[in-house]
Design a protein around this motif. Sequence first.
Motif, PDB file in Angstrom:
ATOM      1  N   THR A 174       0.859  -1.182   0.000  1.00 22.00           N
ATOM      2  CA  THR A 174       0.000   0.000   0.000  1.00 22.00           C
ATOM      3  C   THR A 174       0.892   1.227   0.000  1.00 22.00           C
ATOM      4  N   TYR A 175       0.537   2.216  -0.855  1.00 21.56           N
ATOM      5  CA  TYR A 175       1.428   3.356  -1.061  1.00 21.56           C
ATOM      6  C   TYR A 175       0.623   4.600  -1.433  1.00 21.56           C
ATOM      7  N   ASP A 216      -0.204   4.943   7.304  1.00 21.78           N
ATOM      8  CA  ASP A 216      -0.461   3.911   6.292  1.00 21.78           C
ATOM      9  C   ASP A 216      -0.460   2.526   6.957  1.00 21.78           C
ATOM     10  N   TYR A 217      -1.533   1.761   6.700  1.00 18.71           N
ATOM     11  CA  TYR A 217      -1.728   0.494   7.413  1.00 18.71           C
ATOM     12  C   TYR A 217      -2.202  -0.591   6.464  1.00 18.71           C
ATOM     13  N   VAL A 218      -1.989  -1.825   6.910  1.00 18.97           N
ATOM     14  CA  VAL A 218      -2.590  -3.006   6.285  1.00 18.97           C
ATOM     15  C   VAL A 218      -3.273  -3.797   7.383  1.00 18.97           C
ATOM     16  N   ARG A 240       7.270  -4.955   6.159  1.00 20.14           N
ATOM     17  CA  ARG A 240       8.305  -3.934   6.333  1.00 20.14           C
ATOM     18  C   ARG A 240       7.900  -2.640   5.643  1.00 20.14           C
ATOM     19  N   ILE A 241       8.591  -1.568   6.013  1.00 20.36           N
ATOM     20  CA  ILE A 241       8.441  -0.283   5.343  1.00 20.36           C
ATOM     21  C   ILE A 241       9.424  -0.248   4.167  1.00 20.36           C
ATOM     22  N   PRO A 265       5.825   3.461   1.468  1.00 18.74           N
ATOM     23  CA  PRO A 265       4.906   2.323   1.340  1.00 18.74           C
ATOM     24  C   PRO A 265       5.103   1.292   2.452  1.00 18.74           C
ATOM     25  N   VAL A 266       4.046   0.494   2.630  1.00 16.10           N
ATOM     26  CA  VAL A 266       4.097  -0.664   3.524  1.00 16.10           C
ATOM     27  C   VAL A 266       3.958  -1.922   2.675  1.00 16.10           C
ATOM     28  N   MET A 267       4.866  -2.889   2.887  1.00 18.83           N
ATOM     29  CA  MET A 267       4.804  -4.163   2.177  1.00 18.83           C
ATOM     30  C   MET A 267       4.464  -5.284   3.150  1.00 18.83           C
TER      31      MET A 267
END
Length: 336
Positions: free
Chosen positions: A60-61, A299-301, A314-315, A327-329
């Motif tokens: 997510t970005y 930013d979250y998942v 990770r970031i 982004p968050v991966m």
Amino acid sequence: MKLLPTLLKIGGITLGLVIFAVVVFYFWASSNGYPRNKYAEIIDYPATAPTNKDEFTLITYNIGYLSGLTNNQAVSREKKLFDDNLKTVVGALKPLNADFIGLQEIDLGSKRSFKVNQVLELAKALSFNQAGIAINWDKTYVPFPYLPFSAHFGRILSGQAVLSRYPITNNKRIVLDTVASKPFFYNALYLDRVAQVSEIQVDNRSVIIINVHLEAFDAPTRRKQTEYIQKLVSEYVDKYPVLLIGDFNSTVPPIPENPQPTVDILLKTASIKSALPPEALDNPQIATFPSDKPTVKFDYVFYTPKNIEVTEWRIVDEVKQASDHLPVMVKFRFKD
């Protein structure tokens, strides 16, 4: 004595013309230029079909229309800035070989980003098969930032997108509450806050990705939007694996600008879980904003733990300052 009535008449005519010009500008500037039946379009791109696999990668970005740290600033920008930032993002994300990327603040043909369709450019460069889009800003002329006039955004076509290597079978765009305390002309020219719901066929199962970009400046509105998202998630969790991603514009622990974190509503929702451990969310090492010196996390998942297992997160700081966010991966598997 005859001069005064003449001056008043001229003044009245001038005022009337000014008011007329403002009204005409308002209706012209706030008008839409993109077909509304394409506001939640699914777009196909030529790419190799995905292979069967057990582990998937999602990112997510908030890409900030590739404006880097100049996002929303009244500054002149050159096309080279956007070209260089696109190259940086592609170079950083390509090795991750993501299966799904949720994007916020991405332009599809805006004056501010030199009319480049950034969804198309990223989909091509990263070899994605499809994109679901959710337009949230379609205006003929946006007079922001207010001064100088040369910095105005002008024509805007922007929104959110989900890039997928797997077939997107349905893509919905849900407009969230606007800021009630703002005048009508503010909301008419400002972006819509949107929840994008993409249903994706992954092998023999349907997966729901909910991609959001919530209100940044008004906490009561953001709380109402978050409560709606909580209810929206509840409509899917009994039947599908769900991934809730995006820019929630809320951080933990509380900060002066965010004294009552609205993201707590989701962190306390039993049916979903934060991919980044809740106890670590206040760690500045996993902050996502601002990208040069991250101090807060917007930013979250979130995922449904009953049918999804997160194996890694990770970031992605390799994107540097291509946006004002990082982004968050997340890597995950489906539970049988």
